[in-house]
Design a protein around this motif. Structure first.
Motif, mmCIF file in Angstrom:
data_model
loop_
_atom_site.group_PDB
_atom_site.id
_atom_site.type_symbol
_atom_site.label_atom_id
_atom_site.label_comp_id
_atom_site.label_asym_id
_atom_site.label_seq_id
_atom_site.Cartn_x
_atom_site.Cartn_y
_atom_site.Cartn_z
ATOM 1 N N GLY A 195 48.918 -15.346 -62.733
ATOM 2 C CA GLY A 195 47.739 -15.489 -61.904
ATOM 3 C C GLY A 195 47.335 -17.001 -62.166
ATOM 4 O O GLY A 195 46.091 -17.348 -61.545
ATOM 5 N N LYS A 196 47.783 -18.137 -62.714
ATOM 6 C CA LYS A 196 47.471 -19.310 -62.575
ATOM 7 C C LYS A 196 48.217 -20.141 -61.889
ATOM 8 O O LYS A 196 49.539 -20.116 -62.008
ATOM 9 C CB LYS A 196 47.274 -19.747 -63.905
ATOM 10 C CG LYS A 196 46.047 -19.304 -64.717
ATOM 11 C CD LYS A 196 45.530 -20.278 -65.668
ATOM 12 C CE LYS A 196 44.986 -19.398 -66.739
ATOM 13 N NZ LYS A 196 45.959 -18.928 -67.746
ATOM 14 N N LEU A 197 47.948 -20.899 -60.919
ATOM 15 C CA LEU A 197 48.694 -21.931 -60.230
ATOM 16 C C LEU A 197 48.583 -23.363 -60.839
ATOM 17 O O LEU A 197 47.607 -23.926 -61.051
ATOM 18 C CB LEU A 197 48.396 -22.037 -58.915
ATOM 19 C CG LEU A 197 49.159 -22.919 -57.739
ATOM 20 C CD1 LEU A 197 50.669 -22.381 -57.625
ATOM 21 C CD2 LEU A 197 48.362 -22.799 -56.153
ATOM 22 N N HIS A 198 49.798 -23.812 -61.232
ATOM 23 C CA HIS A 198 49.948 -25.315 -61.773
ATOM 24 C C HIS A 198 50.520 -26.101 -60.867
ATOM 25 O O HIS A 198 51.203 -25.743 -60.056
ATOM 26 C CB HIS A 198 50.628 -25.115 -63.108
ATOM 27 C CG HIS A 198 50.156 -24.184 -64.128
ATOM 28 N ND1 HIS A 198 49.059 -24.574 -64.697
ATOM 29 C CD2 HIS A 198 50.262 -22.820 -64.449
ATOM 30 C CE1 HIS A 198 48.761 -23.856 -65.645
ATOM 31 N NE2 HIS A 198 49.674 -22.784 -65.695
ATOM 32 N N TYR A 199 49.902 -27.393 -61.061
ATOM 33 C CA TYR A 199 50.473 -28.119 -59.931
ATOM 34 C C TYR A 199 51.677 -29.112 -60.852
ATOM 35 O O TYR A 199 51.251 -29.943 -61.834
ATOM 36 C CB TYR A 199 49.606 -29.251 -59.508
ATOM 37 C CG TYR A 199 49.864 -30.520 -58.950
ATOM 38 C CD1 TYR A 199 49.541 -31.773 -59.669
ATOM 39 C CD2 TYR A 199 50.704 -30.414 -57.809
ATOM 40 C CE1 TYR A 199 50.008 -33.083 -58.990
ATOM 41 C CE2 TYR A 199 51.075 -31.630 -57.319
ATOM 42 C CZ TYR A 199 50.682 -32.774 -57.899
ATOM 43 O OH TYR A 199 51.110 -34.121 -57.204
ATOM 44 N N PRO A 200 52.752 -29.047 -60.377
ATOM 45 C CA PRO A 200 53.748 -29.996 -61.108
ATOM 46 C C PRO A 200 53.745 -31.455 -60.858
ATOM 47 O O PRO A 200 53.607 -31.991 -59.702
ATOM 48 C CB PRO A 200 55.157 -29.343 -60.500
ATOM 49 C CG PRO A 200 54.686 -28.933 -58.942
ATOM 50 C CD PRO A 200 53.398 -28.303 -59.223
ATOM 51 N N ARG A 201 53.687 -32.078 -61.912
ATOM 52 C CA ARG A 201 53.332 -33.535 -61.757
ATOM 53 C C ARG A 201 54.310 -34.428 -61.172
ATOM 54 O O ARG A 201 54.093 -35.321 -60.441
ATOM 55 C CB ARG A 201 52.886 -34.096 -63.189
ATOM 56 C CG ARG A 201 51.401 -33.622 -63.582
ATOM 57 C CD ARG A 201 51.134 -33.945 -65.026
ATOM 58 N NE ARG A 201 49.843 -33.724 -65.457
ATOM 59 C CZ ARG A 201 49.317 -32.482 -65.608
ATOM 60 N NH1 ARG A 201 50.114 -31.352 -65.490
ATOM 61 N NH2 ARG A 201 47.978 -32.206 -65.650
ATOM 62 N N HIS A 202 55.383 -34.090 -61.214
ATOM 63 C CA HIS A 202 56.552 -34.937 -60.808
ATOM 64 C C HIS A 202 56.811 -34.767 -59.236
ATOM 65 O O HIS A 202 57.636 -35.447 -58.771
ATOM 66 C CB HIS A 202 57.912 -34.690 -61.588
ATOM 67 C CG HIS A 202 58.059 -33.403 -61.463
ATOM 68 N ND1 HIS A 202 57.798 -32.458 -62.464
ATOM 69 C CD2 HIS A 202 59.093 -32.555 -60.758
ATOM 70 C CE1 HIS A 202 58.309 -31.179 -62.310
ATOM 71 N NE2 HIS A 202 59.162 -31.357 -61.136
ATOM 72 N N GLU A 203 56.240 -33.674 -58.740
ATOM 73 C CA GLU A 203 56.610 -33.498 -57.352
ATOM 74 C C GLU A 203 55.381 -34.177 -56.377
ATOM 75 O O GLU A 203 54.292 -34.588 -56.910
ATOM 76 C CB GLU A 203 56.268 -31.761 -57.058
ATOM 77 C CG GLU A 203 57.265 -31.022 -57.793
ATOM 78 C CD GLU A 203 58.704 -31.076 -57.136
ATOM 79 O OE1 GLU A 203 58.744 -31.638 -56.220
ATOM 80 O OE2 GLU A 203 59.393 -30.458 -57.791
ATOM 81 N N CYS A 204 56.062 -34.273 -55.355
ATOM 82 C CA CYS A 204 55.150 -35.066 -54.245
ATOM 83 C C CYS A 204 54.106 -34.124 -53.679
ATOM 84 O O CYS A 204 54.257 -32.981 -53.638
ATOM 85 C CB CYS A 204 55.920 -35.477 -53.088
ATOM 86 S SG CYS A 204 54.840 -36.090 -51.569
ATOM 87 N N ILE A 205 52.769 -34.783 -53.485
ATOM 88 C CA ILE A 205 51.888 -33.721 -53.383
ATOM 89 C C ILE A 205 51.930 -33.327 -52.082
ATOM 90 O O ILE A 205 51.262 -32.001 -51.838
ATOM 91 C CB ILE A 205 50.533 -34.355 -53.521
ATOM 92 C CG1 ILE A 205 49.204 -33.607 -53.438
ATOM 93 C CG2 ILE A 205 50.056 -35.703 -52.582
ATOM 94 C CD1 ILE A 205 48.276 -33.535 -54.707
#
Lengths: 635, 231
Positions: free
Chosen positions: A101-111
């Motif tokens: 239920g939580k969306l996390h943003y992977p820091r190493h990926e291009c936005i």
């Protein structure tokens, strides 16, 4: 509804038992769920990485791709799984969103890649959890700023003006981008020189010169050589006024220009002179007159058009306005507090310099900034104690906002450097893209040479033609269709520049008229590829359609200002007609990617492209020579 | 002794104060009363609860194994610690009723589900409750409803208790209703309820009165189909 609410639905419905006995009417019938209620495991194959999850997990969010019936489009019957041809690493995060239920943003990926994936799966980025939201927003803002810079650099930069630009537009461009034309450059340097001269004159005229004969007192140079200095001043002001009026005339939006900072600086620089002309040489107003002369020093700010560093500094100060405001405010508070304390502490001392609280302000400021002139010193013990506390706190208060300002400056400075680098690399990038496009056309031309367009049986087609991919075949077929439609043929730059010498004059608009009048010439120059006579169809009508091609070309040029080429190169012409025909964005991408298949086939590859025109040229030059007489006569 | 006048005294005091602060930083002085803060952090660690085995639950409730599995997976996903506390309960329930305030009714529900009164609803409590409501007989359901209404669990429903329940249900409707919500509506509803249920007119409704009256009521009996295929 948010996460997991679907799980609790049975509970919520069960809780309705509490309403039942109280209800005064009959409850409505419950909805019947026809499909099977038992949970099953779904297989999701993302580019080979197999994920398994409960169906219920995906059903939690019915407005996404995976939660709705849209995923049925991706169902593979044979393998009984849902197949997505996307990035498996990113899919991990998407699936985790369904699970937790939580969306996390992977820091190493291009936005941008991440956002595209989210868009594909139908998830809005706004639901990123608080833990990752900050990072996401920062990266997104950074990215947007960068893109904005890039497009700005592209657009504002060195794109050549359309030929029918008015004098105003050309003037404006000359003012804004001095390196586009030599006249503008000259003007730029001249104004810079005069700014410097004006500022130096202002400075020098106050220096004491040796006195004129007969008097003892030292005169400032301004009074000794008053005529010379006033002439210099007048000349500078005239030039600045002229420049300002020119800019005002050329500005696309005069109101906006008049309100911009630079124009205000310009006005402030020249106004004192004019006011001085108007004002009489009175005693009373001479004080004001002197003040006006002070304003002449603002001419030095005109240098900010010439210096990027000054502009960066200005930007920084603007960006840090709030920190500066805070600094000012806290300083003011501290000054008032300490001044009051010091005044009352020193009140008892005889002959003290702390005559009033405002007088103590001076002491406080000098102490807090650790200047310590020593013109006001406390005598009493209390005064000394509070004075030392004042100096210590001064150091702290001033040191606090400074790192923020510094980091802002660093950020803006780096951005500017990046923009400069971008602009420098832009030319190389454009050149490479041009090469790629040319390669695409050359592939087609080579294809034609190799007899790929023959309708004959498959045995006679050369091997190199057969080896091409289905995509290439289709693309070449498409170009061939276009040729048939327009009754023109694609050639390359070299051939074109050799053959159609007559149209080296002027811009496109003039050329279309000149070409259509030379029907014969165009016919022959294309018929010179006599080897491929098999597919030399309606050539007589070539010239007419060429005119239309030119017009199409003109139409299209206005759409793509960036990286456009001058019309003389025929390959650009080809590239653009290709663009026109396959007119959606993905096709332009396809065109640039085309060179790679040719690179794989050994017989023709991109590095050979210089050779290909060479080959063509040789063949053509031979035929050229033989038919030279024909050509000349038709011309 | 030094003769200090007012301001000098203040100055000296200020200096001494700063001195004390500096010493504090070096750990030589410790202001009293700061020892408790460390232990508070440990209490935040969650209590983990594991339910009884699947087989046992299957015996005790009327759900099949598969249904229990689905229920547990959903439950565990939402409450990894294995128990639901009242706040979470209220939050979850409020998501279903965004227009009104469902806090009060959720509180009553929580009390009804939490059979062992330990302040949290475990998976067993949850499943037992659901089993009764969804798979139980009509009498079981009515019993459960009575238990819900009987706030102090003394075997009879008073008018005050029913008033609380009614008000909580009406609160869930929120402000925007058609026709407009009158303030007297809950009270009137309670009156009509007592008229219907209270046979001997003693001001309270006992469990027998309740079940008997409900069984005679056509509407209620027919509405029981509400729970037919919830899971």
């Amino acid at each position: 509804m948010a996460a997991g609410v679907a799980t609790w639905m049975p509970f919520a419905r069960a809780a309705a038992v509490g309403w039942l006995p109280l209800a005064q009417k009959t409850m409505p019938k419950p909805p019947v769920d026809k499909k099977s209620r038992s949970d099953e495991i779904l297989f999701v194959n993302v580019s080979g990485l197999r994920f398994q999850t409960w169906k219920n997990t995906l059903d939690r969010y019915p407005d996404t791709l995976l939660g709705s019936s849209e995923k049925e489009f991706f169902y593979n019957e044979e393998t009984q799984e849902y197949f997505f041809d996307r990035d498996p690493e990113m899919f991990r995060h998407i699936l985790n969103f369904f699970r937790t239920g939580k969306l996390h943003y992977p820091r190493h990926e291009c936005i941008q890649a991440f956002e595209e994936e989210l868009a594909f799966y139908g998830i809005i980025p706004e639901i990123i959890g608080d833990c990752c939201m900050e990072e996401y927003r920062d990266r997104k803002k950074e990215n947007q700023e960068r893109l904005a810079e890039d497009t700005e650099a592209e657009n504002a930069g060195d794109a050549p003006l359309p030929p029918d630009a008015t004098l105003r537009e050309r003037l404006w461009r000359a003012f804004e981008n001095p390196h586009t034309s030599t006249m503008a450059l000259v003007f730029y340097y001249v104004t810079g020189f005069f700014i410097a001269v004006s500022v130096i004159a202002n400075v020098v005229e106050t220096v004491p010169c040796r006195p004129i004969k007969g008097s003892i007192k030292d005169l400032p140079c301004g009074e000794k050589f008053s005529v010379a200095f006033s002439c210099l001043d007048t000349a500078c002001v005239l030039i600045f006024s002229f420049e300002y009026l020119m800019r005002l005339y050329a500005a696309p939006s005069r109101c906006d220009f008049a309100r911009s900072v630079m124009s205000v600086i310009d006005v402030v620089a020249i106004l004192p002179f004019y006011i001085g002309l108007v004002m009489p040489e009175n005693e009373e107003v001479s004080g004001a007159f002197v003040t006006l002369r002070v304003f002449r020093v603002f001419r030095i700010f005109k240098f900010s058009r010439h210096s990027q560093g000054l502009r960066i500094l200005g930007c920084t100060l603007q960006a840090c306005a709030s920190e500066l405001g805070f600094l000012l405010f806290s300083l003011t508070m501290a000054v008032i507090i300490f001044a009051t304390v010091m005044f009352y502490a020193e009140k008892g001392t005889k002959g003290t310099t702390f005559s009033s609280i405002p007088a103590s302000f001076w002491y406080t400021i000098v102490t807090m900034t650790t200047l310590g002139y020593g013109d006001m010193v406390p005598d009493s013990i209390a005064g000394k104690i509070f004075g030392s506390i004042c100096s210590l706190s001064g150091v702290l208060v001033i040191a606090l906002p400074v790192p923020v300002i510094v980091s802002n400056f660093a950020r803006i400075y780096h951005q500017n450097q990046r923009a400069d680098k971008m602009r420098a690399q832009q030319k190389v990038r454009q050149a490479r893209i041009r090469m790629a496009k040319k390669g695409a056309t050359n592939a087609f031309l080579q294809h034609k040479e190799d007899g790929g367009l023959q309708d004959g049986d498959s045995d006679s087609t050369p091997l190199c033609v057969k080896n091409r991919s289905a995509f290439e075949h289709q693309h070449h077929h498409l170009l061939h269709c276009l040729e048939k439609t327009t009754n023109h043929e694609f050639t390359d730059e070299v051939t074109y520049s050799e053959v159609c010498v007559t149209d080296s004059v002027g811009f496109r608009t003039s050329r279309s008229t000149s070409l259509s009048s030379q029907q014969g010439a165009t016919t022959t120059c294309c018929s010179r590829r006599a080897k491929r006579r098999a597919f030399r169809l309606a050539n007589s009508t070539v010239s007419v359609s060429r005119g239309s091609v030119q017009e199409l070309d003109t139409l299209h040029i206005t759409k793509t200002p960036a990286g456009t080429q001058y019309p003389q190169s025929r390959s650009s012409l080809n590239a653009r007609t290709e663009d026109l025909k396959l007119n959606c964005a993905d096709y332009t991408a396809a065109i640039i990617s085309i060179p790679t298949p040719p690179a794989n086939t050994p017989d023709e590859s991109l590095p050979n492209s210089p050779a290909i025109p060479g080959i063509l040229r040789n063949s053509r030059s031979s035929t050229y020579n033989t038919q030279e007489t024909v050509k000349i006569s038709s011309l | 002794m030094l003769s200090l006048d007012g301001l000098e005294m203040i100055a000296v005091l200020v200096v001494m104060g700063l001195f004390v602060k500096v010493l504090e930083q070096f750990g030589l002085f410790e202001v009293v009363g700061e020892e408790d803060s460390v232990e508070d952090d440990f209490e935040l660690s969650t209590v983990c609860h594991r339910p009884e085995g699947l087989d046992k639950l299957q015996e005790q409730t009327k759900f099949t194994k598969k249904e229990l599995q689905v229920l547990y997976r959903g439950f565990k996903n939402e409450c990894p610690s294995g128990v639901v506390n009242e706040e979470t309960f209220k939050t979850i329930y409020s998501k279903f009723f965004p227009q009104g305030d469902s806090g009060a009714y959720a509180h009553f529900l929580f009390e009804a589900f939490d059979t062992n009164k330990n302040g949290s609803v475990s998976f067993e409590d949850f499943v037992f409750g659901l089993s009764i409501i969804l798979r139980g007989t009509i009498n079981d359901r009515l019993n459960w409803a009575f238990n819900l209404y009987d706030l102090n669990k003394d075997g009879c429903i008073t008018k005050e208790e029913m008033m609380d329940i009614m008000k909580s249900i009406y609160d869930m409707m929120g402000k925007y209703t058609y026709p407009c919500m009158q303030d007297e509506a809950p009270r009137e509803h309670v009156e009509s309820f007592f008229q219907k249920m209270d046979r001997n007119n003693d001001g309270v409704v006992t469990i027998d009165e309740f079940i008997e009256s409900c069984q005679k009521d056509e509407n209620i009996m027919q509405s029981m189909q509400l729970f037919d295929n919830v899971i």
